[in-house]
Design a protein around this motif. Structure first.
Motif, PDB file in Angstrom:
ATOM      1  N   UNK A  15       0.799  -1.222   0.000  1.00 37.23           N
ATOM      2  CA  UNK A  15       0.000   0.000   0.000  1.00 37.23           C
ATOM      3  C   UNK A  15       0.835   1.276   0.000  1.00 37.23           C
ATOM      4  N   UNK A  16       2.140   1.146   0.236  1.00 36.69           N
ATOM      5  CA  UNK A  16       3.006   2.330   0.154  1.00 36.69           C
ATOM      6  C   UNK A  16       3.058   2.878  -1.275  1.00 36.69           C
ATOM      7  N   UNK A  17       2.611   2.093  -2.251  1.00 33.29           N
ATOM      8  CA  UNK A  17       2.617   2.541  -3.646  1.00 33.29           C
ATOM      9  C   UNK A  17       1.522   3.578  -3.919  1.00 33.29           C
ATOM     10  N   UNK A  18       0.594   3.735  -2.989  1.00 35.45           N
ATOM     11  CA  UNK A  18      -0.484   4.708  -3.185  1.00 35.45           C
ATOM     12  C   UNK A  18       0.066   6.129  -3.083  1.00 35.45           C
ATOM     13  N   UNK A  19      -0.767   7.118  -3.409  1.00 33.05           N
ATOM     14  CA  UNK A  19      -0.309   8.500  -3.385  1.00 33.05           C
ATOM     15  C   UNK A  19       0.119   8.899  -1.978  1.00 33.05           C
ATOM     16  N   UNK A  20       1.038   9.848  -1.905  1.00 38.38           N
ATOM     17  CA  UNK A  20       1.509  10.326  -0.607  1.00 38.38           C
ATOM     18  C   UNK A  20       0.349  10.866   0.225  1.00 38.38           C
ATOM     19  N   UNK A  21      -0.579  11.551  -0.427  1.00 40.11           N
ATOM     20  CA  UNK A  21      -1.727  12.102   0.287  1.00 40.11           C
ATOM     21  C   UNK A  21      -2.549  11.002   0.946  1.00 40.11           C
ATOM     22  N   UNK A  36      -3.266  -5.493  11.332  1.00 43.61           N
ATOM     23  CA  UNK A  36      -2.079  -5.649  10.494  1.00 43.61           C
ATOM     24  C   UNK A  36      -1.790  -4.331   9.785  1.00 43.61           C
ATOM     25  N   UNK A  37      -0.685  -3.705  10.150  1.00 48.00           N
ATOM     26  CA  UNK A  37      -0.263  -2.431   9.549  1.00 48.00           C
ATOM     27  C   UNK A  37       1.157  -2.598   9.014  1.00 48.00           C
ATOM     28  N   UNK A  38       1.383  -2.184   7.771  1.00 44.87           N
ATOM     29  CA  UNK A  38       2.626  -2.449   7.063  1.00 44.87           C
ATOM     30  C   UNK A  38       2.924  -3.946   7.135  1.00 44.87           C
ATOM     31  N   UNK A  39       1.891  -4.722   6.831  1.00 45.50           N
ATOM     32  CA  UNK A  39       1.992  -6.176   6.900  1.00 45.50           C
ATOM     33  C   UNK A  39       1.962  -6.790   5.506  1.00 45.50           C
ATOM     34  N   UNK A  40       2.799  -7.769   5.301  1.00 45.81           N
ATOM     35  CA  UNK A  40       2.771  -8.598   4.098  1.00 45.81           C
ATOM     36  C   UNK A  40       3.169  -9.996   4.512  1.00 45.81           C
ATOM     37  N   UNK A  41       2.444 -10.993   4.061  1.00 42.80           N
ATOM     38  CA  UNK A  41       2.723 -12.358   4.476  1.00 42.80           C
ATOM     39  C   UNK A  41       4.124 -12.822   4.101  1.00 42.80           C
ATOM     40  N   UNK A  42       4.581 -12.500   2.898  1.00 42.77           N
ATOM     41  CA  UNK A  42       5.917 -12.920   2.493  1.00 42.77           C
ATOM     42  C   UNK A  42       6.982 -12.211   3.334  1.00 42.77           C
ATOM     43  N   UNK A  43       6.738 -10.927   3.618  1.00 45.07           N
ATOM     44  CA  UNK A  43       7.668 -10.175   4.462  1.00 45.07           C
ATOM     45  C   UNK A  43       7.722 -10.790   5.861  1.00 45.07           C
ATOM     46  N   UNK A  44       6.558 -11.160   6.390  1.00 43.21           N
ATOM     47  CA  UNK A  44       6.525 -11.779   7.718  1.00 43.21           C
ATOM     48  C   UNK A  44       7.297 -13.091   7.724  1.00 43.21           C
ATOM     49  N   UNK A  45       7.118 -13.908   6.699  1.00 40.56           N
ATOM     50  CA  UNK A  45       7.817 -15.185   6.629  1.00 40.56           C
ATOM     51  C   UNK A  45       9.331 -14.973   6.526  1.00 40.56           C
TER      52      UNK A  45
END
Length: 244
Positions: free
Chosen positions: A74-80, A142-151
């Motif tokens: 979700x960091x790919x969304x607009x800065x606003x 879950x905030x700044x969460x991704x399953x692959x990142x968690x693994x």
């Protein structure tokens, strides 16, 4: 305040209801755009919906609720939009802290915190500490969460424990204890709103045997009544876990 679950349909046998429900809260932005409003209006309405669902869960027999609020993608969304979402998270924690404490809700967070604003991290730490003795409902966000990142992060933790001699013959349980959700039961049911039918990198290890429900309803319109209907359908499923 009136109990939002008081007039909802209930399954006859509480054992038929899931203990742990996880929800991918999707459709906030579309809900707002469909009405000609800015996307952040939808996110604010979505936060209000969270309060209703949290209050309804204990009376429906749900003891654990895990909500997917913000993914690593979700960091790919607009800065606003990203900044607006972070502000909404902070306001939610501040405004709901007293209510969650009074209603017996324990709040925890999963995901990588290092990228989050320092003030938000402090608020997260504070409410986790404040509510840690509550037992009526376990709410995990879950905030700044991704399953692959968690693994990946869990794999590093496990390697460190092996190197220290804390783990000799690694098991699946050892790996589970290295995940962000260590100590949490696996979700019995995963719900995704908004009509999308993908899992979006949410709890891939934990949800290996979860039941799934995909609903067309956008998250801001997802009411306790919608949840009750899904829980009743869950009660009619035959969960075999590969035994037949």
């Amino acid at each position: 305040m009136a109990d939002p679950a008081a007039s909802l349909p209930q399954s006859g046998n509480p054992a038929d209801r899931p203990r742990h429900v996880a929800i991918i809260m999707d459709g906030n932005g579309r809900w707002a755009v469909n009405k000609g409003w800015p996307r952040l209006v939808g996110h604010r309405r979505g936060a209000e919906r969270v309060k209703e669902i949290v209050r309804a869960c204990p009376d429906m027999g749900v003891n654990w609720l895990t909500l997917y609020a913000f993914s690593t993608e979700n960091w790919k969304r607009t800065t606003e939009e990203v900044l607006g979402l972070m502000a909404i998270f902070a306001r939610y924690i501040e405004r709901e802290a007293d209510g969650m404490s009074a209603e017996g809700v324990r709040m925890r967070f999963i995901g990588g915190r290092e990228r989050l604003d320092g003030r938000l991290q402090r608020l997260m730490d504070s409410i986790e500490t404040r509510t840690m003795m509550n037992t009526r409902l376990n709410l995990t966000v879950a905030i700044n969460y991704g399953g692959r990142d968690e693994i990946a992060r869990a794999s590093r933790r496990m390697a460190e424990r092996i190197a220290r001699g804390e783990i000799v013959e690694p098991t699946e349980a050892d790996f589970a204890n290295c995940l962000d959700t260590a100590g949490h039961p696996d979700p019995d049911l995963v719900i995704r709103t908004s009509g999308e039918t993908r899992t979006s990198n949410f709890l891939p290890f934990q949800a290996a045997y979860s039941e799934y429900e995909f609903t067309q309803t956008l998250w801001p319109d997802f009411s306790p009544a919608h949840l009750a209907e899904i829980l009743d359908r869950y009660g009619m499923r035959n969960r075999r876990f590969g035994s037949a």
